[in-house]
Design an enzyme around this catalytic site. Structure first.
Site, PDB file in Angstrom:
ATOM      1  N   SER A 116       0.944  -1.078  -0.145  1.00  0.00           N
ATOM      2  CA  SER A 116      -0.075  -0.277   0.147  1.00  0.00           C
ATOM      3  C   SER A 116       0.704   0.795   0.291  1.00  0.00           C
ATOM      4  O   SER A 116       2.347   0.822   0.325  1.00  0.00           O
ATOM      5  CB  SER A 116      -1.045   0.067   1.417  1.00  0.00           C
ATOM      6  OG  SER A 116      -2.098   1.417   1.128  1.00  0.00           O
ATOM      7  N   TYR A 168      -2.299  -1.185  10.494  1.00  0.00           N
ATOM      8  CA  TYR A 168      -2.627  -1.227   8.908  1.00  0.00           C
ATOM      9  C   TYR A 168      -0.902  -0.734   8.758  1.00  0.00           C
ATOM     10  O   TYR A 168      -0.387  -1.272   7.981  1.00  0.00           O
ATOM     11  CB  TYR A 168      -3.770  -0.211   8.671  1.00  0.00           C
ATOM     12  CG  TYR A 168      -3.548  -0.080   6.514  1.00  0.00           C
ATOM     13  CD1 TYR A 168      -4.381  -1.354   6.511  1.00  0.00           C
ATOM     14  CD2 TYR A 168      -3.209   0.371   5.832  1.00  0.00           C
ATOM     15  CE1 TYR A 168      -4.832  -1.782   4.783  1.00  0.00           C
ATOM     16  CE2 TYR A 168      -3.200   0.048   4.138  1.00  0.00           C
ATOM     17  CZ  TYR A 168      -3.861  -0.833   4.402  1.00  0.00           C
ATOM     18  OH  TYR A 168      -4.301  -1.148   2.757  1.00  0.00           O
TER      19      TYR A 168
HETATM   20  P1  NAD Z   1     -10.930  -6.279  -0.118  1.00  0.00           P
HETATM   21  O1  NAD Z   1     -12.256  -5.450   1.026  1.00  0.00           O
HETATM   22  O2  NAD Z   1     -12.302  -5.782  -1.617  1.00  0.00           O
HETATM   23  O3  NAD Z   1     -10.718  -7.691  -0.446  1.00  0.00           O
HETATM   24  C1  NAD Z   1     -10.266  -8.316   0.466  1.00  0.00           C
HETATM   25  C2  NAD Z   1     -10.178  -9.444   0.470  1.00  0.00           C
HETATM   26  O4  NAD Z   1      -9.452 -10.159   1.672  1.00  0.00           O
HETATM   27  C3  NAD Z   1     -11.457 -10.552   0.406  1.00  0.00           C
HETATM   28  O5  NAD Z   1     -10.877 -12.080  -0.145  1.00  0.00           O
HETATM   29  C4  NAD Z   1     -11.593 -10.709   1.944  1.00  0.00           C
HETATM   30  O6  NAD Z   1     -12.558 -12.111   2.185  1.00  0.00           O
HETATM   31  C5  NAD Z   1     -10.033 -11.736   2.310  1.00  0.00           C
HETATM   32  N1  NAD Z   1     -10.306 -11.106   3.276  1.00  0.00           N
HETATM   33  C6  NAD Z   1     -10.095 -10.611   4.477  1.00  0.00           C
HETATM   34  N2  NAD Z   1      -9.627 -11.048   6.127  1.00  0.00           N
HETATM   35  C7  NAD Z   1      -9.831 -12.169   5.481  1.00  0.00           C
HETATM   36  C8  NAD Z   1      -9.563 -13.738   6.442  1.00  0.00           C
HETATM   37  N3  NAD Z   1      -9.394 -12.879   8.025  1.00  0.00           N
HETATM   38  N4  NAD Z   1      -8.660 -13.926   5.591  1.00  0.00           N
HETATM   39  C9  NAD Z   1      -8.487 -14.291   4.742  1.00  0.00           C
HETATM   40  N5  NAD Z   1      -9.116 -13.473   3.865  1.00  0.00           N
HETATM   41  C10 NAD Z   1      -9.977 -12.195   4.533  1.00  0.00           C
HETATM   42  O7  NAD Z   1     -10.063  -5.495  -0.024  1.00  0.00           O
HETATM   43  P2  NAD Z   1      -9.476  -4.583  -1.319  1.00  0.00           P
HETATM   44  O8  NAD Z   1      -8.765  -3.493  -1.304  1.00  0.00           O
HETATM   45  O9  NAD Z   1      -9.227  -5.871  -2.877  1.00  0.00           O
HETATM   46  O10 NAD Z   1      -7.571  -5.273  -0.818  1.00  0.00           O
HETATM   47  C11 NAD Z   1      -6.889  -5.902  -0.685  1.00  0.00           C
HETATM   48  C12 NAD Z   1      -5.505  -5.017  -0.552  1.00  0.00           C
HETATM   49  O11 NAD Z   1      -5.070  -4.767  -1.033  1.00  0.00           O
HETATM   50  C13 NAD Z   1      -5.490  -5.445   1.002  1.00  0.00           C
HETATM   51  O12 NAD Z   1      -4.147  -6.583   1.056  1.00  0.00           O
HETATM   52  C14 NAD Z   1      -5.239  -3.981   1.285  1.00  0.00           C
HETATM   53  O13 NAD Z   1      -4.413  -3.657   1.871  1.00  0.00           O
HETATM   54  C15 NAD Z   1      -4.864  -3.943  -0.240  1.00  0.00           C
HETATM   55  N6  NAD Z   1      -4.862  -2.389  -0.292  1.00  0.00           N
HETATM   56  C16 NAD Z   1      -6.067  -1.558  -0.910  1.00  0.00           C
HETATM   57  C17 NAD Z   1      -6.240  -0.729  -0.699  1.00  0.00           C
HETATM   58  C18 NAD Z   1      -7.202   0.120  -1.481  1.00  0.00           C
HETATM   59  O14 NAD Z   1      -7.433   1.516  -1.385  1.00  0.00           O
HETATM   60  N7  NAD Z   1      -8.478  -0.461  -1.174  1.00  0.00           N
HETATM   61  C19 NAD Z   1      -4.609   0.649  -1.165  1.00  0.00           C
HETATM   62  C20 NAD Z   1      -3.803  -0.264  -1.083  1.00  0.00           C
HETATM   63  C21 NAD Z   1      -3.286  -0.998  -0.831  1.00  0.00           C
END
Ligand code: NAD
Length: 251
Positions: free
Chosen positions: A133, A146
């Site tokens: 991130s 985070y």
């Molecule tokens: P999202 O909530 O759409 O997806 C999260 C995924 O993780 C889902 O498939 C969920 O079921 C799974 N998950 C959550 N808790 C879990 C657990 N305990 N065990 C197994 N699976 C679990 O979110 P996203 O935005 O697609 O995030 C994906 C990654 O991207 C994360 O690591 C997040 O930190 C990172 N990220 C997101 C953003 C953003 O702005 N959305 C920015 C930077 C980084």
């Protein structure tokens, strides 16, 4: 279809960025293993769409990661992507949320790598891609767990790159800025409370204000970068933290 014959495990691939990465790796011929939570019927539809297996496991627990890795079998491409967020001032931060975020966003990646690397070494090829991130490089208030986990993930990635450099295995982070997914949607109410703002103010003045482009990053952008990191042309990209944040961390 340059990934035919390769197995890719994408953690947290039932929604958001992980799902986009799973789709993109499948489109290049990889056999995809899905992980994450969601409605049974929706997950079954994804398995059909991607000819994929889904392995249910709570990755905030070490046993969950071990179950996932044992079920997946030999993994050539490991995408550590599952993550969650919680927004609160440090002195009010629920300690159980701290523990879960560190476990899911950092420790699960360590455990998955630990269990995936022996096969990658014997196969003489591997790709580890960690969804970090912008918060692996910079901080924001109210996101102590985070930010700490993502900085840790960036450090883990550099260590992996050094340890694996002579084994034809690369390890890199992709570091998006704000991507419109459930993870962002869910943090809006807490951010409204922590900062005394309206929903629109949170989107404009907290989220998009960090990104000079004033636009959300698309999950498919992140997915294309993940595919590129699997190509032979990227064999010398290792230990990198690749920002896709609309210029956020350039400031
Ligand atoms: P999202 O909530 O759409 O997806 C999260 C995924 O993780 C889902 O498939 C969920 O079921 C799974 N998950 C959550 N808790 C879990 C657990 N305990 N065990 C197994 N699976 C679990 O979110 P996203 O935005 O697609 O995030 C994906 C990654 O991207 C994360 O690591 C997040 O930190 C990172 N990220 C997101 C953003 C953003 O702005 N959305 C920015 C930077 C980084």
């Amino acid at each position: 279809m340059f990934l035919e014959g390769k197995r890719a495990l994408v953690t947290g691939s039932t929604s958001g960025i992980g799902l986009a990465i799973a789709r993109a790796l499948h489109a290049e011929g990889a056999e995809v293993v899905l992980s994450g939570f969601g409605e049974e019927a929706a997950i079954a539809a994804l398995c059909d769409e991607l000819a994929a297996r889904h392995i249910p496991a709570d990755l905030s627990r070490r046993e969950g990661v071990e179950t996932l890795m044992a079920g997946a079998g030999a993994v050539d491409i490991l995408v550590n992507n599952a993550g969650m967020q919680h927004v609160a001032p440090v002195e009010e931060f629920p300690v159980e949320k701290w523990d879960t975020i560190i476990a899911l966003n950092l420790t699960a990646a360590f455990d998955a790598c630990r269990l995936a690397i022996p096969h990658m070494k014997s196969a003489g090829w591997g790709r580890i891609i960690n969804t970090a991130s912008a918060h692996s490089l910079t901080a924001s208030p109210y996101k102590a767990a985070y930010v700490s986990a993502k900085h840790g993930l960036a450090g883990l990635t550099k260590t992996l790159a050094l340890e694996l450099a002579t084994f034809n295995i690369t390890a890199n982070c992709i570091s998006p800025g704000y991507v419109w997914t459930e993870l962002v949607e869910k943090q809006i109410p807490d951010t409204m409370a922590a900062r005394g703002m309206t929903r629109d103010q949170v989107i404009q003045d907290v989220l998009l204000t960090r990104q000079p482009t004033r636009k959300f990053v698309q999950p498919s952008d992140v997915a294309e970068m993940a595919v590129f990191l699997c190509r032979d042309a990227s064999a010398n990209i290792t230990g990198a933290n690749i920002s896709m944040d609309g210029g956020w961390t350039a400031e």
